[in-house]
Design an enzyme around this catalytic site. Structure first.
Site, PDB file in Angstrom:
ATOM      1  N   GLU A 267       0.853  -1.195   0.000  1.00 32.26           N
ATOM      2  CA  GLU A 267       0.000   0.000   0.000  1.00 32.26           C
ATOM      3  C   GLU A 267       0.883   1.237   0.000  1.00 32.26           C
ATOM      4  O   GLU A 267       1.872   1.306   0.730  1.00 32.26           O
ATOM      5  CB  GLU A 267      -0.891   0.081   1.247  1.00 32.26           C
ATOM      6  CG  GLU A 267      -2.020  -0.924   1.355  1.00 32.26           C
ATOM      7  CD  GLU A 267      -2.850  -0.701   2.630  1.00 32.26           C
ATOM      8  OE1 GLU A 267      -2.720   0.388   3.249  1.00 32.26           O
ATOM      9  OE2 GLU A 267      -3.600  -1.607   3.002  1.00 32.26           O
ATOM     10  N   GLU A 320     -13.609   5.524  -0.313  1.00 32.98           N
ATOM     11  CA  GLU A 320     -14.475   4.580   0.396  1.00 32.98           C
ATOM     12  C   GLU A 320     -15.179   5.303   1.543  1.00 32.98           C
ATOM     13  O   GLU A 320     -14.552   5.669   2.536  1.00 32.98           O
ATOM     14  CB  GLU A 320     -13.649   3.400   0.903  1.00 32.98           C
ATOM     15  CG  GLU A 320     -12.998   2.606  -0.231  1.00 32.98           C
ATOM     16  CD  GLU A 320     -12.013   1.568   0.262  1.00 32.98           C
ATOM     17  OE1 GLU A 320     -12.416   0.647   1.008  1.00 32.98           O
ATOM     18  OE2 GLU A 320     -10.817   1.688  -0.075  1.00 32.98           O
ATOM     19  N   LYS A 323     -15.106   4.210   5.596  1.00 31.51           N
ATOM     20  CA  LYS A 323     -13.887   4.024   6.385  1.00 31.51           C
ATOM     21  C   LYS A 323     -13.936   4.955   7.597  1.00 31.51           C
ATOM     22  O   LYS A 323     -14.275   6.141   7.470  1.00 31.51           O
ATOM     23  CB  LYS A 323     -12.644   4.309   5.540  1.00 31.51           C
ATOM     24  CG  LYS A 323     -12.437   3.313   4.409  1.00 31.51           C
ATOM     25  CD  LYS A 323     -11.009   3.315   3.906  1.00 31.51           C
ATOM     26  CE  LYS A 323     -10.117   2.637   4.931  1.00 31.51           C
ATOM     27  NZ  LYS A 323      -8.741   2.447   4.428  1.00 31.51           N
ATOM     28  N   GLU A 329      -9.039   9.483   5.489  1.00 29.11           N
ATOM     29  CA  GLU A 329      -9.148   8.027   5.320  1.00 29.11           C
ATOM     30  C   GLU A 329     -10.158   7.656   4.240  1.00 29.11           C
ATOM     31  O   GLU A 329     -10.072   6.584   3.653  1.00 29.11           O
ATOM     32  CB  GLU A 329      -9.555   7.376   6.647  1.00 29.11           C
ATOM     33  CG  GLU A 329      -8.479   7.399   7.711  1.00 29.11           C
ATOM     34  CD  GLU A 329      -7.314   6.483   7.376  1.00 29.11           C
ATOM     35  OE1 GLU A 329      -7.529   5.479   6.656  1.00 29.11           O
ATOM     36  OE2 GLU A 329      -6.177   6.762   7.813  1.00 29.11           O
TER      37      GLU A 329
END
Length: 457
Positions: A267, A320, A323, A329
């Site tokens: 990542e 997203e 999250k 985030e």
């Protein structure tokens, strides 16, 4: 508000096509396809999205059967995951065998599963029992693969955060935390070496900058020009933070006697939006980081390993919305859930480490350029790209419908040429808008014929 042209389709990731093979340890670019959201497109549409790019690898965090099936017969290499809460089950070799049978063997060879990540960042969590169970879980999954004759094709590893290190600066001081070094880390490294697998690390220069903006320069974190730092022990110079972080991990691995163990960046990314108290976050910085990250890892190694490439997985494919934590985030994605780009990346300027792409936009003030299907391209591959261009790609394909001016000749190659050109003209006329998984090329010859007119600018 941030709605660039519909699906510029991982143009950022397509830059790897122009920068790869600049050194002997060529690396691949992948993407993390997270699913902590309630508004993501269907996996089948996601596959079409990624198929229009040069990306070849996708990492998911579980063994979602719909996603694994969607990538069947596409050529994409997959990393799938044993979830953290499943690690306890993997202590039982029979349960591990069942998991591998149901989630790996059942989909191969159509789905190219290349690695199973057992958990995510287990060693920096709070569950000490799970930490102690991790290596055995990895071993049992590997044993199951061996039993099924898949161990040569599918490797086993687990991603870590930089929190597994007790020291990381300067890079030569890199060392694993003493409380787990001999009991967990060393047996794990032994397992990875014996099974020809790789050490996976989630590394984010952004978080280092966020936590200490007074000590870490933004330019150092974004791969921009800066004085850099020199490691006093090795005398190696570092002009970016990612290399320093990776070489700290490499130093820790070397310190336990596993100098040749490959590393995967599982990542890395930069958020495009965040809360007001989160420094260094905007679209421009996210664009700069990911573009420079791709250029860097596909053209060179780190100072400690200058010829060893590292496959790198961008975090993440989508924003997203579920999250937890600060707003950042939820804003690491290259795409919004509607598949529009969060930002519209631009290519780096050519340099010895970043050569001019083999299919650039022809130069010259008023040159007219068209995007057409590549002669000899596989018809099934053309059909896949044609379906994307006329679907999620929002090309104007009305002329190639029955009765349309460009319906004849009724062939997939002819229809794809018209659709590819429509997409190319609509989405910016950049060379990366005419890729389509290498099924298209640019031409200065007008492909129009009779009443069938291919638009150009």
């Amino acid at each position: 508000m941030r709605k660039p042209a519909m699906v510029a389709v991982l143009m950022l990731l397509a830059l790897c096509m122009a920068t790869r093979v600049a050194f002997s340890g060529a690396a691949s670019i992948g993407v993390n396809y997270g699913q902590v959201a309630d508004n993501l497109p269907l996996p089948q549409r996601v596959v079409q999205l990624v198929q229009s790019t040069s990306i070849s690898k996708v990492k998911i965090y579980d063994a979602n059967p719909v996603i694994i099936e969607a990538f069947a017969n596409t050529g994409f290499q997959l990393i799938i995951g044993v979830k953290n809460e499943e690690i306890e089950d993997m202590q039982d070799s029979n349960k591990a065998l069942t998991w591998v049978q149901q989630n790996v063997a059942a989909y191969m060879p159509a789905s190219q599963i290349k690695l199973i990540s057992v958990g995510n960042e287990i060693l920096t969590g709070s569950d000490t029992e799970m930490m102690a169970q991790l290596v055995l879980a990895m071993q049992n999954v590997h044993t199951a693969l061996t039993t099924l004759g898949l161990a040569d094709q599918v490797k086993v590893s687990t991603p870590h955060s930089l929190g597994v290190l007790s020291s990381s600066f300067p890079p030569s001081s890199g060392a694993f935390r003493p409380e787990m070094r001999d009991t967990i880390i060393k047996p794990m490294l032994q397992f990875l070496a014996q099974t020809s697998s790789s050490f996976m690390i989630n590394t984010y220069p952004y978080f280092a900058y966020k936590n200490s903006p007074q000590d870490v320069s933004l330019a150092f974190a974004l791969f921009l020009p800066n004085p850099g730092i020199t490691d006093p022990k090795t005398n190696l110079h570092y002009d970016n933070l990612l290399d320093a972080q990776i070489d700290a991990v490499v130093s820790a691995i070397n310190g336990l006697g596993f100098a040749n163990l490959p590393v995967i960046i599982s990542e890395s990314g930069w958020p495009s939006a965040g809360d007001q108290n989160e420094p260094g976050i905007n679209i421009e910085n996210a664009q700069t980081y990911n573009k420079n990250l791709i250029n860097h890892v596909t053209s060179k190694g780190t100072p400690l390993r200058p010829q060893m490439g590292m496959d790198t997985y961008i975090f993440a494919l989508f924003n997203e919305n579920q999250k937890p934590g600060p707003a950042s985030e939820r804003n690491f994605g290259l795409f919004h859930p509607d598949m529009s780009t969060v930002y519209n990346p631009t290519p780096a300027q050519p340099s010895p480490a970043n050569p001019t792409p083999s299919n650039p936009t022809p130069a010259g003030g008023g040159t007219r350029v068209w995007c057409i299907s590549r002669p000899g391209a596989d018809p099934s591959a053309l059909q896949t790209s044609l379906s994307f261009a006329c679907g999620a790609g929002a090309a104007d394909c009305s002329a190639i419908q029955p009765g349309g001016a460009c319906y004849e000749p009724n062939s997939v190659s002819s229809h794809a040429a018209f659709a590819f050109n429509s997409y190319y003209q609509k989405h910016g006329r950049n060379y990366w808008n005419c890729y389509f998984n290498n099924n298209a090329l640019l031409s200065v010859t007008d492909p129009s014929s009779g009443s069938c007119v291919y638009p150009s600018q």
